[in-house]
Design a protein around this motif. Structure first.
Motif, short mmCIF file in Angstrom:
data_model
loop_
_atom_site.label_atom_id
_atom_site.label_comp_id
_atom_site.label_asym_id
_atom_site.label_seq_id
_atom_site.Cartn_x
_atom_site.Cartn_y
_atom_site.Cartn_z
N MET A 40 -33.50 -35.02 -25.95
CA MET A 40 -32.40 -36.04 -26.64
C MET A 40 -31.01 -35.86 -26.06
O MET A 40 -30.31 -36.63 -25.98
CB MET A 40 -32.63 -35.61 -28.09
CG MET A 40 -33.87 -35.91 -28.70
SD MET A 40 -34.01 -35.37 -30.38
CE MET A 40 -32.82 -36.37 -31.39
N ALA A 41 -30.79 -34.55 -25.72
CA ALA A 41 -29.33 -34.26 -25.03
C ALA A 41 -29.23 -34.83 -23.65
O ALA A 41 -28.14 -35.44 -23.45
CB ALA A 41 -29.05 -32.82 -24.99
N ASP A 42 -30.29 -34.87 -22.91
CA ASP A 42 -30.12 -35.62 -21.70
C ASP A 42 -29.86 -37.08 -21.88
O ASP A 42 -29.45 -37.87 -20.87
CB ASP A 42 -31.47 -35.21 -20.73
CG ASP A 42 -31.26 -35.54 -19.21
OD1 ASP A 42 -30.22 -35.49 -18.56
OD2 ASP A 42 -32.10 -36.51 -18.79
N ILE A 43 -30.81 -37.67 -22.70
CA ILE A 43 -30.77 -39.19 -23.00
C ILE A 43 -29.42 -39.39 -23.33
O ILE A 43 -28.83 -40.53 -22.86
CB ILE A 43 -31.66 -39.67 -24.04
CG1 ILE A 43 -33.11 -39.34 -23.51
CG2 ILE A 43 -31.55 -41.12 -24.42
CD1 ILE A 43 -34.33 -39.84 -24.28
N ALA A 44 -28.84 -38.50 -24.27
CA ALA A 44 -27.47 -39.13 -24.67
C ALA A 44 -26.29 -38.86 -23.49
O ALA A 44 -25.63 -39.60 -23.27
CB ALA A 44 -26.73 -37.86 -25.56
N ALA A 45 -26.52 -38.02 -22.59
CA ALA A 45 -25.71 -37.87 -21.47
C ALA A 45 -25.79 -39.05 -20.44
O ALA A 45 -24.95 -39.82 -20.01
CB ALA A 45 -26.00 -36.60 -20.67
#
Length: 435
Positions: A254-259
Motif C-alpha cells: 500500500m505504501a508503494d502504491i501511494a508513492a
C-alpha cells in the motif's frame, strides 16, 4: 634479546597509523555491503545472472520501441508496446507467484529463463529476415512479459533460501544496485549498439545474456516447495487471504502504491523539458535518468541499511522524502536543481524498496513467498503506470506544475494516513518480525 611483538591477523602493527584502519571501517559502514556475494555462491550466481539479463532486457526494450516507431511512424503504436507488456505482467505475476510456491523454484527459473532467451532469439530472427510486422513485436513483448512475470517472483523467493535473514537487507540493496545500473546503462548501450550496428544486434546480445543467466540458474541447488499444493486460482486466492490478515506485509504494498500512483511524474517529462527548461529530447533523457542515478547512489552507499532495526518507519520516512523531493522538483525552473531533486527522490525510493522487500521476505513463510513476490512484481511494475495516467490526466485538467507539486504532496498525505490507520507498521521491528 627482547621478543618480537606478535601481530594479530587483521590488526595493524604496533605503532602503525590508525588512519587507514579508521578509513576502512568508515567505508565498510557506508558503501554497499557485499557480504552476501562472498557468503553464498548460490546468491552470487543468482545476482550476476539477474544483472546480466536485466541489462539485456533494458536494451531490448529500447530496441523494440525504436523498431516499432520505424515500422509505423506512430507514437501511439510505440505506446501500445507498454500495454502489451502490462497485461500479461499482471496476470502471470499473480499466477507465477503461486507456481513458484508449488514446484521446484530452480526448475521454474530454468524454464522461464529459457523462454526469455528464446523470445530474444525470435526478435533477432524477425529483424534479420526483415519481416517488418509490428504485430509480431507486440506478440513477442507479451510473451516476454509472461515469462518475466513468472521469473521475477521465482528469483525473489529464492533469495531467503540462499542467505540468512540478517543478510537480506544487504542482498536487497545489491539487487537494487544491479537494477539501477541496468536501467541507466541499458538504454545508453542500446542506443550505441543501434547507432553502430542495428536492432538485431541488440536482440542477439540480449539472447546471449539470458544464456548466461540460464547457466547461472542451472548451477543453483534444487529448491523444492516446503508445502505441496496445487498452483492455480485457489492458491492465488490463498495468498490474498493471507495478505488480508497480515497488516505489516500489506502495508509494504500500500505504501508503494501511494508513492507511485500519486508521486510519479514520469509521463510529464517531455512537456516539462520543453515548458520549464526549454529543452529537447536530451533534456527528457536527463530527467528520466536522474532518479535512476539517485537510486544507484542510494544502493551504492547502503552499508548502513543492515543496521536499521525499525524498518517500517524507514519505509515511511523514505516515501515521505520521495514525495517532498518530487514536490520540490515541481517548484524549480533550474534544470540542475530539478535533476538534483529527482536524484534525491530516486535515492529515497531505493531505500524504501530495500526495506519493503526485506520485510516481505523475512515476515512471510517460505510457502507464501512466491505468491507475495508476484504481488510485489505487479505493484512495482503497475504502480508507475497508474502514476503516468494520474499525472497526465491532472496536468491536462490543470497544469504540469499543479500535477507535480500536488502529486508529491498527495503522496506524503496518503502514506501518513496509511501509517495512522495501521500504526503497527511504524513499530515493525526487524529483531521481532511480525507480518
Amino acid at each position: 634479546m627482547s621478543a618480537r611483538p606478535q601481530i594479530v591477523p587483521g590488526e595493524s602493527a604496533p605503532g602503525a597509523p590508525e588512519s587507514p584502519r579508521r578509513l576502512r571501517r568508515v567505508v565498510g559502514a557506508v558503501v554497499a555491503d557485499v557480504t552476501p556475494l562472498r557468503l553464498s555462491a548460490g546468491y552470487r550466481r543468482l545476482w550476476a545472472g539477474a544483472m546480466i539479463s536485466s541489462l539485456g532486457q533494458q536494451m531490448t526494450a529500447l530496441a523494440v520501441a525504436v523498431e516499432a516507431y520505424q515500422l509505423t511512424g506512430s507514437n501511439f503504436s510505440v505506446g501500445l508496446v507498454g500495454l502489451f507488456f502490462l497485461g500479461p505482467l499482471i496476470f502471470f505475476g499473480l499466477v507465477g507467484g503461486a507456481i513458484a510456491d508449488s514446484m521446484d523454484r530452480r526448475k521454474l527459473g530454468l524454464i522461464t529463463s529459457t523462454g526469455l532467451s528464446v523470445m530474444s532469439l525470435v526478435l533477432a530472427v524477425q529483424a534479420v529476415l526483415e519481416l517488418r510486422q509490428v504485430w509480431l513485436l507486440y506478440a513477442v513483448v507479451a510473451a516476454q512479459s509472461a515469462f518475466f512475470a513468472v521469473n521475477s517472483p521465482t528469483r525473489a523467493a529464492m533469495i531467503p533460501r540462499l542467505l540468512p535473514a540478517e543478510h537480506l537487507p544487504a542482498a536487497n540493496a545489491l539487487s537494487m544496485l544491479s537494477m539501477t545500473v541496468s536501467m541507466t546503462a541499458g538504454p545508453l548501450l542500446a542506443g550505441l549498439v543501434i547507432g553502430v550496428w542495428d536492432a538485431q544486434t541488440v536482440y542477439i546480445v540480449d539472447a546471449l545474456g539470458f544464456g548466461l543467466a540460464l547457466y547461472a540458474m542451472w548451477r543453483l541447488p534444487s529448491m523444492p516447495p516446503v508445502r505441496e499444493g496445487p498452483a492455480g486460482r485457489a492458491s492465488v486466492a490463498e495468498g490474498f487471504r493471507y495478505l488480508r490478515t497480515r497488516p505489516n506485509v500489506r502495508m509494504t504494498f500500500m505504501a508503494d502504491i501511494a508513492a507511485m500512483a500519486f508521486g510519479m511524474p514520469r509521463a510529464l517529462f517531455p512537456a516539462v523539458a520543453a515548458a520549464w527548461y526549454g529543452g529537447d529530447a536530451k533534456t527528457v533523457g536527463l530527467l528520466a535518468a536522474a532518479p535512476a542515478v539517485g537510486g544507484f547512489l542510494g544502493a551504492l552507499f547502503s552499508g548502513w541499511l543492515g543496521r536499521v532495526r525499525y524498518q517500517g518507519r524507514a519505509v515511511i520516512l523514505s516515501i515521505v522524502a520521495w514525495g517532498l523531493a518530487i514536490a520540490a522538483f515541481g517548484t524549480t525552473r533550474w534544470l540542475w536543481l530539478g535533476l538534483l531533486f529527482l536524484a534525491v527522490a530516486g535515492c529515497a525510493d531505493t531505500i524504501s524498496g530495500v526495506f519493503r522487500n526485506t520485510i516481505l521476505q523475512v515476515a512471510t513463510p517460505d510457502d507464501m513467498r512466491g505468491r507475495l513476490a508476484g504481488v510485489f512484481t505487479v505493484v512495482v511494475a503497475g504502480g508507475p503506470r497508474l502514476g503516468d495516467f494520474g499525472s497526465g490526466s491532472i496536468a491536462t485538467l490543470t497544469s504540469e506544475r499543479v500535477a507535480v507539486i500536488g502529486g508529491g504532496l498527495a503522496c506524503v498525505v496518503a502514506v501518513l494516513a496509511l501509517t495512522a490507520r495501521w500504526r503497527g507498521f511504524w513499530r515493525y521491528d526487524a529483531r521481532n518480525p511480525t507480518p
